[in-house]
Design a protein around this motif. Sequence first.
Motif, short mmCIF file in Angstrom:
data_model
loop_
_atom_site.label_atom_id
_atom_site.label_comp_id
_atom_site.label_asym_id
_atom_site.label_seq_id
_atom_site.Cartn_x
_atom_site.Cartn_y
_atom_site.Cartn_z
N SER A 10 10.05 2.72 -2.78
CA SER A 10 11.36 2.15 -3.06
C SER A 10 11.65 2.10 -4.56
N GLU A 11 10.63 2.47 -5.37
CA GLU A 11 10.74 2.45 -6.83
C GLU A 11 11.15 1.06 -7.33
N LEU A 12 10.47 0.06 -6.77
CA LEU A 12 10.75 -1.33 -7.15
C LEU A 12 9.72 -1.83 -8.16
N ILE A 13 10.13 -2.79 -8.96
CA ILE A 13 9.27 -3.39 -9.98
C ILE A 13 9.15 -4.87 -9.68
N GLU A 14 7.92 -5.38 -9.66
CA GLU A 14 7.73 -6.79 -9.35
C GLU A 14 7.92 -7.66 -10.57
N ILE A 15 8.65 -8.76 -10.39
CA ILE A 15 8.78 -9.76 -11.44
C ILE A 15 7.56 -10.67 -11.37
N GLN A 16 6.79 -10.72 -12.44
CA GLN A 16 5.56 -11.50 -12.45
C GLN A 16 5.86 -13.00 -12.38
N LEU A 17 5.06 -13.69 -11.55
CA LEU A 17 5.24 -15.13 -11.37
C LEU A 17 4.48 -15.91 -12.43
N GLU A 18 5.10 -16.97 -12.91
CA GLU A 18 4.44 -17.91 -13.81
C GLU A 18 4.24 -19.22 -13.08
N GLY A 19 3.31 -20.01 -13.54
CA GLY A 19 3.11 -21.33 -12.97
C GLY A 19 1.89 -21.44 -12.10
N PHE A 20 1.95 -20.91 -10.86
CA PHE A 20 0.85 -20.99 -9.91
C PHE A 20 0.48 -19.59 -9.41
N THR A 21 -0.80 -19.41 -9.06
CA THR A 21 -1.28 -18.11 -8.59
C THR A 21 -0.83 -17.84 -7.17
N PHE A 22 -0.87 -18.86 -6.30
CA PHE A 22 -0.55 -18.69 -4.88
C PHE A 22 0.76 -19.40 -4.55
N THR A 23 1.54 -18.79 -3.65
CA THR A 23 2.83 -19.36 -3.27
C THR A 23 2.79 -20.07 -1.92
N TRP A 24 1.76 -19.81 -1.12
CA TRP A 24 1.62 -20.45 0.19
C TRP A 24 0.27 -21.13 0.27
N THR A 25 0.26 -22.34 0.86
CA THR A 25 -0.98 -23.10 1.01
C THR A 25 -1.06 -23.66 2.43
N HIS A 26 -2.19 -23.44 3.09
CA HIS A 26 -2.42 -24.02 4.41
C HIS A 26 -2.53 -25.54 4.27
N LEU A 43 7.21 -23.20 -8.66
CA LEU A 43 7.34 -24.65 -8.88
C LEU A 43 6.40 -25.44 -7.96
N ASP A 44 6.42 -26.75 -8.13
CA ASP A 44 5.58 -27.62 -7.32
C ASP A 44 6.00 -27.60 -5.85
N HIS A 94 5.26 -23.53 1.45
CA HIS A 94 5.53 -22.52 0.43
C HIS A 94 6.07 -23.20 -0.82
N ARG A 95 5.69 -22.69 -1.97
CA ARG A 95 6.23 -23.21 -3.22
C ARG A 95 7.60 -22.57 -3.50
N PRO A 96 8.57 -23.36 -3.93
CA PRO A 96 9.85 -22.76 -4.34
C PRO A 96 9.66 -21.95 -5.62
N ILE A 97 10.44 -20.90 -5.76
CA ILE A 97 10.34 -20.04 -6.94
C ILE A 97 11.72 -19.95 -7.60
N LEU A 98 11.75 -20.18 -8.88
CA LEU A 98 12.99 -20.11 -9.65
C LEU A 98 13.02 -18.81 -10.44
N LEU A 99 14.02 -17.98 -10.14
CA LEU A 99 14.22 -16.75 -10.91
C LEU A 99 15.35 -17.00 -11.90
N ARG A 100 15.13 -16.68 -13.16
CA ARG A 100 16.12 -16.99 -14.19
C ARG A 100 16.00 -15.99 -15.33
N GLU A 101 17.02 -16.01 -16.18
CA GLU A 101 16.98 -15.24 -17.42
C GLU A 101 16.58 -16.18 -18.54
#
Length: 251
Positions: free
Chosen positions: A133-149, A179-180, A186-193
């Motif tokens: 798909s020629e997509l580029i991932e936006i790297q996450l800051e804050g926490f390594t994992f987004t889902w926790t059992h 985010l927390d 699942h952790r919420p994720i804020l995408l921003r400029e």
Amino acid sequence: MDCISEIEIKALWGNYSFEYIFSEAVGASGGILCVWDPCYFSKDHHILSDNFVALYGTWIPKREKVLLISIYAPQSVTSKRILWDYIASLVCRWNGLCMVMGDFNEVRCKEDRLGSVFNVQGANEFNGFVSNSELIEIQLEGFTFTWTHPSFKKMSKLDRFFVNDGMLSSFPHLSAVCLDRHLSDHRPILLREVFTDYGPTPFRFYHAWFRFEGFDQMVFTTWNNIALDDRNVMIRFKKNFNFSKRRFGFG
């Protein structure tokens, strides 16, 4: 939820300045709600599925066509393969800005899982979808994992943002912050400029200049011959530096 009211969306959004569309949940799983400010995004048409919502429209501030795809991927490897192929076809046919985001229920490498089995085939097919798909991932800051059992013994990076080259060109300062976690697993994720202003260009000086014969004396003489009438010592010091930069071509 298999249905959602505008009152419930208003409680999430904060006011009535929104438009929305949602894919209904199937039993206890699925369900995707997309909400946007009509002052910023104008929807032309959409595609609804149990596993994704695709919004075609215009990003009003930049007057650019954009495709936004929100995903809630299935668990089955076979079902995910079908989903990847279909989403890739949408992205490759689209001529404009594109963002694919959501819960992909898959990881890209072994390090994206903790306490659970890493499926090599699933990861390879997911990475193949991203590449095709020629997509580029936006790297996450804050926490390594987004889902926790709930037991906290299993963690995975399931939620991501992908964009195409056009999106990065129009929004070069995109940043995603994990985010927390509160109500959801699942952790919420804020995408921003994020625009970072580091202030004026730092004073640039090369150590090699010290090896030039007479350099020390030249700086010493020039500095002492600067005549500035300013009672504030710090301001006078700053002006001396500015004069020296112009005089010697520093910085």
